[in-house]
Design a protein around this motif. Sequence first.
Motif, PDB file in Angstrom:
ATOM      1  N   THR A 235     105.889   6.864  60.311  1.00 27.50           N
ATOM      2  CA  THR A 235     105.230   8.140  60.059  1.00 27.50           C
ATOM      3  C   THR A 235     104.826   8.267  58.605  1.00 27.50           C
ATOM      4  O   THR A 235     104.064   9.165  58.250  1.00 27.50           O
ATOM      5  CB  THR A 235     106.161   9.305  60.432  1.00 27.50           C
ATOM      6  N   PHE A 236     105.325   7.393  57.749  1.00 26.21           N
ATOM      7  CA  PHE A 236     104.947   7.417  56.341  1.00 26.21           C
ATOM      8  C   PHE A 236     103.500   6.971  56.185  1.00 26.21           C
ATOM      9  O   PHE A 236     103.067   5.972  56.776  1.00 26.21           O
ATOM     10  CB  PHE A 236     105.871   6.493  55.539  1.00 26.21           C
ATOM     11  N   ASN A 237     102.750   7.725  55.394  1.00 25.27           N
ATOM     12  CA  ASN A 237     101.353   7.386  55.129  1.00 25.27           C
ATOM     13  C   ASN A 237     101.317   6.268  54.095  1.00 25.27           C
ATOM     14  O   ASN A 237     101.526   6.485  52.902  1.00 25.27           O
ATOM     15  CB  ASN A 237     100.607   8.617  54.616  1.00 25.27           C
ATOM     16  N   VAL A 238     101.042   5.036  54.541  1.00 25.21           N
ATOM     17  CA  VAL A 238     101.101   3.883  53.650  1.00 25.21           C
ATOM     18  C   VAL A 238     100.023   3.939  52.570  1.00 25.21           C
ATOM     19  O   VAL A 238     100.108   3.225  51.566  1.00 25.21           O
ATOM     20  CB  VAL A 238     100.982   2.573  54.452  1.00 25.21           C
ATOM     21  N   GLY A 239      99.018   4.795  52.745  1.00 24.21           N
ATOM     22  CA  GLY A 239      97.988   4.926  51.724  1.00 24.21           C
ATOM     23  C   GLY A 239      98.478   5.619  50.470  1.00 24.21           C
ATOM     24  O   GLY A 239      97.885   5.478  49.399  1.00 24.21           O
ATOM     25  N   LEU A 240      99.587   6.373  50.567  1.00 21.05           N
ATOM     26  CA  LEU A 240     100.103   7.092  49.408  1.00 21.05           C
ATOM     27  C   LEU A 240     100.639   6.139  48.347  1.00 21.05           C
ATOM     28  O   LEU A 240     100.469   6.372  47.149  1.00 21.05           O
ATOM     29  CB  LEU A 240     101.203   8.071  49.836  1.00 21.05           C
ATOM     30  N   ALA A 241     101.286   5.070  48.778  1.00 24.63           N
ATOM     31  CA  ALA A 241     101.874   4.132  47.812  1.00 24.63           C
ATOM     32  C   ALA A 241     100.789   3.458  46.982  1.00 24.63           C
ATOM     33  O   ALA A 241     100.982   3.193  45.789  1.00 24.63           O
ATOM     34  CB  ALA A 241     102.714   3.091  48.542  1.00 24.63           C
ATOM     35  N   SER A 242      99.634   3.172  47.593  1.00 27.65           N
ATOM     36  CA  SER A 242      98.565   2.489  46.871  1.00 27.65           C
ATOM     37  C   SER A 242      97.875   3.388  45.857  1.00 27.65           C
ATOM     38  O   SER A 242      97.147   2.904  44.990  1.00 27.65           O
ATOM     39  CB  SER A 242      97.529   1.937  47.860  1.00 27.65           C
ATOM     40  N   LEU A 243      98.103   4.712  45.923  1.00 27.44           N
ATOM     41  CA  LEU A 243      97.503   5.631  44.958  1.00 27.44           C
ATOM     42  C   LEU A 243      98.278   5.673  43.641  1.00 27.44           C
ATOM     43  O   LEU A 243      97.759   6.161  42.635  1.00 27.44           O
ATOM     44  CB  LEU A 243      97.435   7.042  45.542  1.00 27.44           C
ATOM     45  N   HIS A 244      99.541   5.217  43.653  1.00 31.77           N
ATOM     46  CA  HIS A 244     100.400   5.236  42.463  1.00 31.77           C
ATOM     47  C   HIS A 244     100.456   6.650  41.874  1.00 31.77           C
ATOM     48  O   HIS A 244     100.253   6.868  40.669  1.00 31.77           O
ATOM     49  CB  HIS A 244      99.896   4.233  41.422  1.00 31.77           C
ATOM     50  N   THR A 245     100.777   7.598  42.749  1.00 33.94           N
ATOM     51  CA  THR A 245     100.806   9.004  42.340  1.00 33.94           C
ATOM     52  C   THR A 245     101.924   9.306  41.349  1.00 33.94           C
ATOM     53  O   THR A 245     101.875  10.330  40.666  1.00 33.94           O
ATOM     54  CB  THR A 245     100.988   9.895  43.579  1.00 33.94           C
ATOM     55  N   TYR A 246     102.933   8.434  41.240  1.00 32.89           N
ATOM     56  CA  TYR A 246     104.014   8.645  40.281  1.00 32.89           C
ATOM     57  C   TYR A 246     103.517   8.604  38.838  1.00 32.89           C
ATOM     58  O   TYR A 246     104.211   9.042  37.913  1.00 32.89           O
ATOM     59  CB  TYR A 246     105.104   7.579  40.484  1.00 32.89           C
ATOM     60  N   LEU A 247     102.289   8.070  38.623  1.00 32.60           N
ATOM     61  CA  LEU A 247     101.715   8.029  37.281  1.00 32.60           C
ATOM     62  C   LEU A 247     101.120   9.376  36.869  1.00 32.60           C
ATOM     63  O   LEU A 247     100.727   9.553  35.714  1.00 32.60           O
ATOM     64  CB  LEU A 247     100.632   6.957  37.194  1.00 32.60           C
ATOM     65  N   GLY A 248     101.030  10.310  37.794  1.00 38.17           N
ATOM     66  CA  GLY A 248     100.459  11.609  37.471  1.00 38.17           C
ATOM     67  C   GLY A 248      98.969  11.656  37.742  1.00 38.17           C
ATOM     68  O   GLY A 248      98.408  10.844  38.478  1.00 38.17           O
ATOM     69  N   GLU A 249      98.301  12.618  37.104  1.00 41.53           N
ATOM     70  CA  GLU A 249      96.870  12.821  37.311  1.00 41.53           C
ATOM     71  C   GLU A 249      96.062  11.820  36.480  1.00 41.53           C
ATOM     72  O   GLU A 249      95.538  12.137  35.407  1.00 41.53           O
ATOM     73  CB  GLU A 249      96.482  14.261  36.947  1.00 41.53           C
ATOM     74  N   VAL A 250      95.975  10.587  36.957  1.00 43.51           N
ATOM     75  CA  VAL A 250      95.211   9.553  36.262  1.00 43.51           C
ATOM     76  C   VAL A 250      93.755   9.656  36.702  1.00 43.51           C
ATOM     77  O   VAL A 250      93.446   9.565  37.887  1.00 43.51           O
ATOM     78  CB  VAL A 250      95.772   8.151  36.572  1.00 43.51           C
ATOM     79  N   GLU A 251      92.858   9.855  35.741  1.00 44.52           N
ATOM     80  CA  GLU A 251      91.458  10.103  36.054  1.00 44.52           C
ATOM     81  C   GLU A 251      90.682   8.804  36.246  1.00 44.52           C
ATOM     82  O   GLU A 251      90.920   7.818  35.540  1.00 44.52           O
ATOM     83  CB  GLU A 251      90.810  10.930  34.932  1.00 44.52           C
ATOM     84  N   ASP A 252      89.761   8.838  37.183  1.00 43.21           N
ATOM     85  CA  ASP A 252      88.908   7.690  37.438  1.00 43.21           C
ATOM     86  C   ASP A 252      87.913   7.520  36.300  1.00 43.21           C
ATOM     87  O   ASP A 252      87.304   8.500  35.842  1.00 43.21           O
ATOM     88  CB  ASP A 252      88.165   7.879  38.766  1.00 43.21           C
ATOM     89  N   THR A 253      87.747   6.290  35.829  1.00 45.01           N
ATOM     90  CA  THR A 253      86.786   6.021  34.757  1.00 45.01           C
ATOM     91  C   THR A 253      85.353   5.943  35.275  1.00 45.01           C
ATOM     92  O   THR A 253      84.411   5.975  34.480  1.00 45.01           O
ATOM     93  CB  THR A 253      87.127   4.708  34.042  1.00 45.01           C
ATOM     94  N   TYR A 254      85.200   5.791  36.599  1.00 42.47           N
ATOM     95  CA  TYR A 254      83.880   5.640  37.232  1.00 42.47           C
ATOM     96  C   TYR A 254      83.074   4.514  36.583  1.00 42.47           C
ATOM     97  O   TYR A 254      81.855   4.558  36.492  1.00 42.47           O
ATOM     98  CB  TYR A 254      83.081   6.948  37.144  1.00 42.47           C
ATOM     99  N   HIS A 255      83.802   3.497  36.136  1.00 36.18           N
ATOM    100  CA  HIS A 255      83.123   2.362  35.505  1.00 36.18           C
ATOM    101  C   HIS A 255      83.276   1.149  36.399  1.00 36.18           C
ATOM    102  O   HIS A 255      84.377   0.735  36.709  1.00 36.18           O
ATOM    103  CB  HIS A 255      83.722   2.070  34.131  1.00 36.18           C
ATOM    104  N   ARG A 256      82.142   0.602  36.828  1.00 36.93           N
ATOM    105  CA  ARG A 256      82.137  -0.611  37.630  1.00 36.93           C
ATOM    106  C   ARG A 256      81.135  -1.562  37.003  1.00 36.93           C
ATOM    107  O   ARG A 256      79.992  -1.187  36.748  1.00 36.93           O
ATOM    108  CB  ARG A 256      81.755  -0.332  39.092  1.00 36.93           C
ATOM    109  N   PHE A 257      81.545  -2.776  36.742  1.00 36.82           N
ATOM    110  CA  PHE A 257      80.642  -3.716  36.092  1.00 36.82           C
ATOM    111  C   PHE A 257      80.360  -4.897  37.015  1.00 36.82           C
ATOM    112  O   PHE A 257      81.120  -5.189  37.925  1.00 36.82           O
ATOM    113  CB  PHE A 257      81.213  -4.212  34.768  1.00 36.82           C
ATOM    114  N   SER A 258      79.252  -5.567  36.740  1.00 32.28           N
ATOM    115  CA  SER A 258      78.915  -6.751  37.505  1.00 32.28           C
ATOM    116  C   SER A 258      79.799  -7.913  37.072  1.00 32.28           C
ATOM    117  O   SER A 258      80.372  -7.892  35.976  1.00 32.28           O
ATOM    118  CB  SER A 258      77.437  -7.115  37.308  1.00 32.28           C
ATOM    119  N   PHE A 259      79.880  -8.923  37.909  1.00 30.88           N
ATOM    120  CA  PHE A 259      80.731 -10.063  37.600  1.00 30.88           C
ATOM    121  C   PHE A 259      80.217 -10.793  36.363  1.00 30.88           C
ATOM    122  O   PHE A 259      79.021 -10.908  36.137  1.00 30.88           O
ATOM    123  CB  PHE A 259      80.784 -11.013  38.794  1.00 30.88           C
ATOM    124  N   LEU A 260      81.175 -11.292  35.570  1.00 30.98           N
ATOM    125  CA  LEU A 260      80.835 -12.073  34.393  1.00 30.98           C
ATOM    126  C   LEU A 260      80.367 -13.457  34.827  1.00 30.98           C
ATOM    127  O   LEU A 260      80.783 -13.978  35.857  1.00 30.98           O
ATOM    128  CB  LEU A 260      82.047 -12.189  33.464  1.00 30.98           C
TER     129      LEU A 260
END
Length: 540
Positions: free
Chosen positions: A55-80
Motif C-alpha cells: 500500500t506504500f506509494n513507491v513514488g514517494l521515495a524517489s521524490l526525496h521529500t526528506y530534503l525539503g522543498e527543493v526547487e526544480d532548476t528547469y535546466h535540461r541540456f543536450s548531450f555533450l
Amino acid sequence: MEEERIRDIERIQIEHLRELDSEELHVEEVDRESSDDDDAHDRGFGGASGSREPTFNVGLASLHTYLGEVEDTYHRFSFLDGGAMYTLPLFYLEGVVLFPEATLPLRVIQPDYIAAVERALRQADASYTIGVLRVYNDTNTEESRFATTGTTAEIRKFQRLEDGSLNVVTRGRQRFHLRSRWMGAEHMPCGEIQIIQEDLPLRTPRDAVGRLAPLRNLRIANASQAKQHFHRDENEDSDAMSEESFEGDLSLAERSLHRSALLSYGSDIMDESTSSDYDESPCRSEFHSGRSILNSSLGSSRSVEDVRSDNAFVRDGEKLNADRQPCRGLGWRKDSMRRLREVPRSYWPYWVYRMYDSYCLAQRLADMWKQIVRSPSVDGLVHKPDLLSFHIASKIPVSESTRQELLEIDGTSYRLRREIELLESFDCIRCKSCETLIARRSNMLVMSSEGPLSAYVNPHGYVHEIITLYKANGLAFIGNPATEYSWFPGYAWTIAYCGTCRHQMGWRFTATNMKLKPRTFYGIRSSQFKMTEVESRRIY
C-alpha cells in the motif's frame, strides 16, 4: 509534454504525502522473530513471488521529500560530444557508483563541495553539470583510491539553506574518463574529463540469418542436408534465401564483411587444376594471410565489430590482386562465387549473432529482471539496449566494486552479457566483513519506483546506496525508531548492525500507521554487503 506529465505525477504524490502526515502516527514495535503469517504476507512484496501489492506509494521515495522543498532548476541540456574534453568540478563519493539516468541526491555541507556546486551553476561549458567519481580504500595499502571512470551528473533540483548548506538532486548523464585532477580555488576538486563515445547498438539481421545454413556446411554435398544439419533444433521455415535478399538486410559495413567472408571461404572449393596454377601466383601468400586472419576470428568468440579491422586487410589484399597483371585465379573467383550462390549460407551461425545482438540480449535481460523484480517494468527499455544496460547496472544488487566494473565496460553487448551472468549467478547477500548470511535474492523488495537499489543521503551529507529487503537475518538493532529525516514517508528507522561483527549494515524501517504495508522492511548498504555466487552457468 513529458516534463509536464512528470510534474503532475509529483504533485499527486506530494498530495498523498500530505495525507500521510495528517494521520495520527503510531510507531509499532515489530519483534525480530516475525510470525509465519507476517512472513507469508510480506513475501508478496518482494521479487517475483506473492500476489499482494504494497500500500506504500513507491513514488514517494524517489521524490526525496526528506530534503525539503527543493526547487526544480528547469535546466535540461543536450548531450555533450563524445570524445570532447571538459573541465568540471568533481564530487568524490565513497560507496557510490553513479550510472547514466540514475538519480543521485546530495546534502552538500563541506565548503569545498559547496564551491563546486556554485561553479557548476555558473560555468559556461557544461553548465549545471558536475563529475561524480567513486573513491574507495585500497585493502593492501589502506590508502584512498579514485576511480578513473565516472559519470557526469546534471543538477535537476537545488535549494540553499540558511546555514549555507545545499540540498541538491542530480541525475546521471554520460560516462567519462578522468584525465587529470587538481584542487582549485577554495580547495574545490576539479578535473579534466573526456566524454566517452558510446557505441550504437546494432541489430544483426536475425530473421534472415536464421533461415540460412552456415558456411561450414558448404562441404556437405547435399544442400538440403546442410539445412537440416543446422536447423536440427528448428521447427520449420528453413527455405533458402537469395544472395540479394540476404545482403539487402545488411548494413554497408556488414555487407562488405559478408562478401569478404565469401571470397575467403571460396578457396576451400576450388578445382585441382586451378589450384596448381594459383599456387604459382605471386598474390597467393597475401590472400591466404588475409583468409587465415578471418578464419581465426571465426573460430573465436569475437563479435562482428572485433573482426572488421581484420577483414579490412582481406579487402586490401583483394584490391592488390586485382591491380596486379601477373596475378592469376580471377576466373576461379568468378566460378567460386557462382558455386557459392548455389547453396544457402550465412557469414556466421545463428547462435553467434545471438551472442552479440544487443537487442536479443536486452530482451533476455529484461525477462530475467522481470522474474526477479516484478516492478517497475523495464519493457519500455528493451528497444534501447544501451539505456537498459545502464538501468540494470544501477539497480542490480551487487557490490560497489562489481558495479564499478559494469560502469567501465565499453560496448553495450558486453555489458548486457555481464549483467546476465551476474543475475544467473548471485544468490545470497552476506556481510562483507564476516560473511554472515543476511538475506537471499528472493528477499528483495521494491520500495522505490527506481527499483530495489537506490541512493539516499543522510543529514550529514553521506550518500548511501541501499538494497531494500522484506526479510533479513543476523541483525541487531540499536535505539528507538525515529521518524525524522526518513527516506520512506510513513516509516520510522532504526539502525541495524551485523549481529556477528557489529559493523553497521543499514536500517530497519517500521510502519508508523496501520494502513501501510509492508509493516516492516530493511535497507542494507551496498558498501557493506557482498554477494555469494552459485555455480556460474554459460549464457548460451
